[in-house]
Design an enzyme around this catalytic site. Structure first.
Site, mmCIF file in Angstrom:
data_model
loop_
_atom_site.group_PDB
_atom_site.id
_atom_site.type_symbol
_atom_site.label_atom_id
_atom_site.label_comp_id
_atom_site.label_asym_id
_atom_site.label_seq_id
_atom_site.Cartn_x
_atom_site.Cartn_y
_atom_site.Cartn_z
ATOM 1 N N HIS A 169 0.847 -1.194 0.000
ATOM 2 C CA HIS A 169 0.000 0.000 0.000
ATOM 3 C C HIS A 169 0.874 1.231 0.000
ATOM 4 O O HIS A 169 1.926 1.228 0.632
ATOM 5 C CB HIS A 169 -0.917 0.007 1.233
ATOM 6 N N ASP A 198 -8.013 -5.481 0.004
ATOM 7 C CA ASP A 198 -8.499 -6.159 -1.205
ATOM 8 C C ASP A 198 -8.142 -7.634 -1.241
ATOM 9 O O ASP A 198 -8.765 -8.412 -1.949
ATOM 10 C CB ASP A 198 -7.928 -5.475 -2.448
HETATM 11 N N1 CMC Z 1 4.366 -7.369 -4.928
HETATM 12 C C1 CMC Z 1 5.714 -7.361 -5.053
HETATM 13 N N2 CMC Z 1 6.478 -6.269 -4.871
HETATM 14 C C2 CMC Z 1 5.853 -5.123 -4.561
HETATM 15 C C3 CMC Z 1 4.452 -5.056 -4.400
HETATM 16 C C4 CMC Z 1 3.703 -6.237 -4.597
HETATM 17 N N3 CMC Z 1 2.370 -6.226 -4.456
HETATM 18 N N4 CMC Z 1 4.090 -3.793 -4.095
HETATM 19 C C5 CMC Z 1 5.231 -3.091 -4.051
HETATM 20 N N5 CMC Z 1 6.291 -3.883 -4.313
HETATM 21 C C6 CMC Z 1 7.714 -3.481 -4.312
HETATM 22 C C7 CMC Z 1 8.050 -2.687 -5.543
HETATM 23 O O1 CMC Z 1 8.531 -3.522 -6.569
HETATM 24 C C8 CMC Z 1 9.100 -1.727 -5.032
HETATM 25 O O2 CMC Z 1 10.318 -2.427 -4.963
HETATM 26 P P1 CMC Z 1 11.709 -1.643 -5.192
HETATM 27 O O3 CMC Z 1 11.811 -0.643 -4.088
HETATM 28 O O4 CMC Z 1 12.751 -2.737 -5.116
HETATM 29 O O5 CMC Z 1 11.613 -1.007 -6.554
HETATM 30 C C9 CMC Z 1 8.664 -1.454 -3.576
HETATM 31 O O6 CMC Z 1 7.878 -2.603 -3.191
HETATM 32 C C10 CMC Z 1 7.833 -0.192 -3.418
HETATM 33 O O7 CMC Z 1 6.770 -0.237 -4.371
HETATM 34 P P2 CMC Z 1 6.147 1.040 -5.089
HETATM 35 O O8 CMC Z 1 5.538 0.621 -6.371
HETATM 36 O O9 CMC Z 1 7.160 2.149 -5.104
HETATM 37 O O10 CMC Z 1 5.053 1.426 -4.044
HETATM 38 P P3 CMC Z 1 3.782 2.325 -4.344
HETATM 39 O O11 CMC Z 1 3.468 3.000 -3.059
HETATM 40 O O12 CMC Z 1 3.998 3.200 -5.538
HETATM 41 O O13 CMC Z 1 2.650 1.262 -4.725
HETATM 42 C C11 CMC Z 1 0.793 -0.175 -4.640
HETATM 43 C C12 CMC Z 1 1.616 0.885 -3.893
HETATM 44 C C13 CMC Z 1 -0.458 -0.493 -3.791
HETATM 45 C C14 CMC Z 1 0.319 0.372 -5.982
HETATM 46 C C15 CMC Z 1 1.656 -1.448 -4.826
HETATM 47 O O14 CMC Z 1 2.030 -1.966 -3.569
HETATM 48 C C16 CMC Z 1 0.947 -2.514 -5.657
HETATM 49 O O15 CMC Z 1 0.998 -2.480 -6.878
HETATM 50 N N6 CMC Z 1 0.245 -3.490 -4.973
HETATM 51 C C17 CMC Z 1 -0.533 -4.465 -5.687
HETATM 52 C C18 CMC Z 1 -1.864 -3.864 -6.069
HETATM 53 C C19 CMC Z 1 -2.796 -3.683 -4.909
HETATM 54 O O16 CMC Z 1 -2.982 -4.603 -4.107
HETATM 55 N N7 CMC Z 1 -3.431 -2.498 -4.815
HETATM 56 C C20 CMC Z 1 -4.436 -2.206 -3.820
HETATM 57 C C21 CMC Z 1 -4.060 -1.109 -2.902
HETATM 58 S S1 CMC Z 1 -5.186 -1.063 -1.498
HETATM 59 C C22 CMC Z 1 -6.705 -0.588 -2.120
HETATM 60 C C23 CMC Z 1 -6.748 0.796 -2.672
HETATM 61 O O17 CMC Z 1 -6.273 1.729 -2.030
HETATM 62 O O18 CMC Z 1 -7.293 0.950 -3.783
#
Ligand code: CMC
Length: 430
Positions: A306, A364
């Site tokens: 998240h 989710d």
């Molecule tokens: N699986 C594997 N690695 C992950 C994941 C994941 N689900 N989420 C983040 N990471 C890693 C990512 O690769 C990155 O690694 P590095 O620092 O080595 O590059 C690190 O963790 C930080 O990720 P980020 O993309 O910079 O984090 P963000 O804050 O931009 O993204 C997120 C947040 C929710 C979009 C992401 O965690 C994700 O894509 N999760 C899966 C989709 C999901 O479950 N979304 C629902 C969110 S909750 C409901 C809502 O609010 O709508």
């Protein structure tokens, strides 16, 4: 607010940037004057360090895993209250008295039907249309059907539009579902509560009585409560930005629905369940964990991580409990999908990669499994999120419109394209 300020200097240019304190949470630096004083813009794509507005509605402490609506914790609201009470709280700022609650429920309930002409609007879609595509269109179309509540300058019309949307979203969502599966629309029943009525509109058919299971209705209500609002997330910010131009509330909420659809946001519950189905059996989990960790593989564990929570999502804890209640009630303890989910959760919570990056299961992850058990197909999951989030979008939109300092939202950019150049006629190019 404080009288502190931060000094910023660049060569001979200086800016004195006021610092404001909220009631809780980090202080903010007001950079409004930065461009005027220094000619610089701030740069924060993804808004990691940017407070886009002032708000009194929802507070999140992502490190501690705390979510408060108007000061009340989501745990208490979900355990002790119900969805419409939370709606009232988000809209009016206080929990209702018994009388206020009765009056609010009455007002919402009297708006549950949609204009009969909307039935025809639905039938223009292909049967296999994704229900979110139908939602985006139908919510936007409300402004055509309810033109008498589109004047945003009139507080009465704003409230009527708000009640209409809270009341009609379940009806529209159920219609999208019924159309999708080829069954007749089921009209709302105002003797039922919000969640019961929704289950009835989705699962009843005209040829036999439908009995509402109170455990499932309670779970539905809790899912709605847990998703009611979540601060300045992507769809809420979309609604605020759309609303800042003076667009009517139905159009703004349609913009929110469109944004919610993405798999990184509301589409994650659908994506999480699809992922569990793709994994299929426990023995295949290591392969997917390996892919999730591989920097060269775009695959992510859906339902994990998240932007704000770097601790257990408080909604996920409650959702996990609700998920087990529903599965117990329906006697599906040995569902292979659930087994995969539980094992995935166990591995992710103990694996160094997920611990180090603070990637916990989010709401989710569990809502997908619960909604499947309730009988909803995956394509409906994000639709249900949209139904629940409508009140949050509306409360945030109203707060913005009612703020006397409100201006159109107009971000700037760091331009890295070509500088000005001369136009060449086509035969002089290349
Ligand atoms: N699986 C594997 N690695 C992950 C994941 C994941 N689900 N989420 C983040 N990471 C890693 C990512 O690769 C990155 O690694 P590095 O620092 O080595 O590059 C690190 O963790 C930080 O990720 P980020 O993309 O910079 O984090 P963000 O804050 O931009 O993204 C997120 C947040 C929710 C979009 C992401 O965690 C994700 O894509 N999760 C899966 C989709 C999901 O479950 N979304 C629902 C969110 S909750 C409901 C809502 O609010 O709508």
């Amino acid at each position: 607010m404080t009288d502190q300020s931060a000094k910023f200097s660049l060569g001979s240019d200086e800016a004195d940037l006021p610092i404001y304190s909220g009631s809780i949470g980090p202080d903010v630096v007001d950079v409004t004057g930065l461009y005027k004083d220094t000619g610089l813009f701030t740069f924060d794509p993804g808004f990691s360090s940017t407070a886009s507005c002032e708000s009194k509605i929802t507070y999140i402490d992502g490190d501690e895993g705390i979510l408060l609506h108007r000061g009340y914790s989501i745990d208490e609201l979900a355990e002790k209250g119900d969805y419409l009470e939370t709606c009232y709280l988000l809209l009016y700022g206080e929990l209702p008295t018994a009388r206020e609650k009765e009056d609010f429920v009455y007002r919402v309930t009297r708006h549950t039907m949609v204009h009969e002409q909307m039935n025809r609007f639905f039938t223009g879609f292909r049967r296999d249309a994704h229900p979110m595509a139908v939602m985006v269109a139908c919510v936007g179309a409300l402004s055509a059907f309810y033109h008498d509540s589109t004047d945003i300058a009139d507080p009465h019309q704003r409230m009527v539009a708000s009640l209409r949307m809270i009341a009609k979203m379940p009806t529209i969502a159920a219609m999208a579902y019924k159309y999708h599966i080829g069954q007749p629309f089921v009209y709302p029943r105002n003797d039922l509560d919000y969640a019961e009525n929704f289950l009835h509109m989705c699962f009843a058919v005209p040829c036999e009585p439908y009995e509402i299971n109170p455990v499932l209705a309670k779970a539905m209500d809790r899912i709605f409560t847990l998703h009611a609002d979540h601060e300045q997330n992507a769809s809420t910010s979309t609604v605020r930005l759309a609303g800042s131009s003076g667009a009517n509330p139905f159009a703004c909420i349609a913009a929110g629905v469109a944004c919610l659809w993405g798999p990184a946001h509301g589409g994650a519950n659908e994506a999480a369940l699809n992922m569990l189905m793709e994994i299929g059996t426990k023995d295949r989990i290591p392969e997917f964990i390996k892919r999730a960790k591989d920097k060269n593989d775009p695959f992510r564990l859906m339902g994990f991580g998240h932007r704000v929570y770097k601790n257990y999502d408080p909604r996920a804890k409650i959702m996990q409990k609700t998920c087990h209640e529903v599965l117990d009630e329906l006697g599906v303890r040995d569902d292979p999908l659930l087994e995969v989910a539980m094992e995935l959760e166990r591995i992710a919570l103990t694996d160094e990669y997920f611990i180090e990056k603070k990637l916990y299961p989010n709401v989710d992850f569990y809502s997908g499994i619960t909604l499947k058990a309730l009988g909803f197909p995956t394509a409906m999951f994000t639709v249900l999120f949209a139904v629940a989030r409508t009140v949050g979008w509306i409360a945030q939109w109203k707060e913005m419109i009612e703020d006397p300092k409100q201006r159109i939202g107009r971000p700037r950019q760091l331009y890295t394209g070509a500088p000005q150049r001369d136009y060449l006629p086509v035969d002089g190019r290349g």
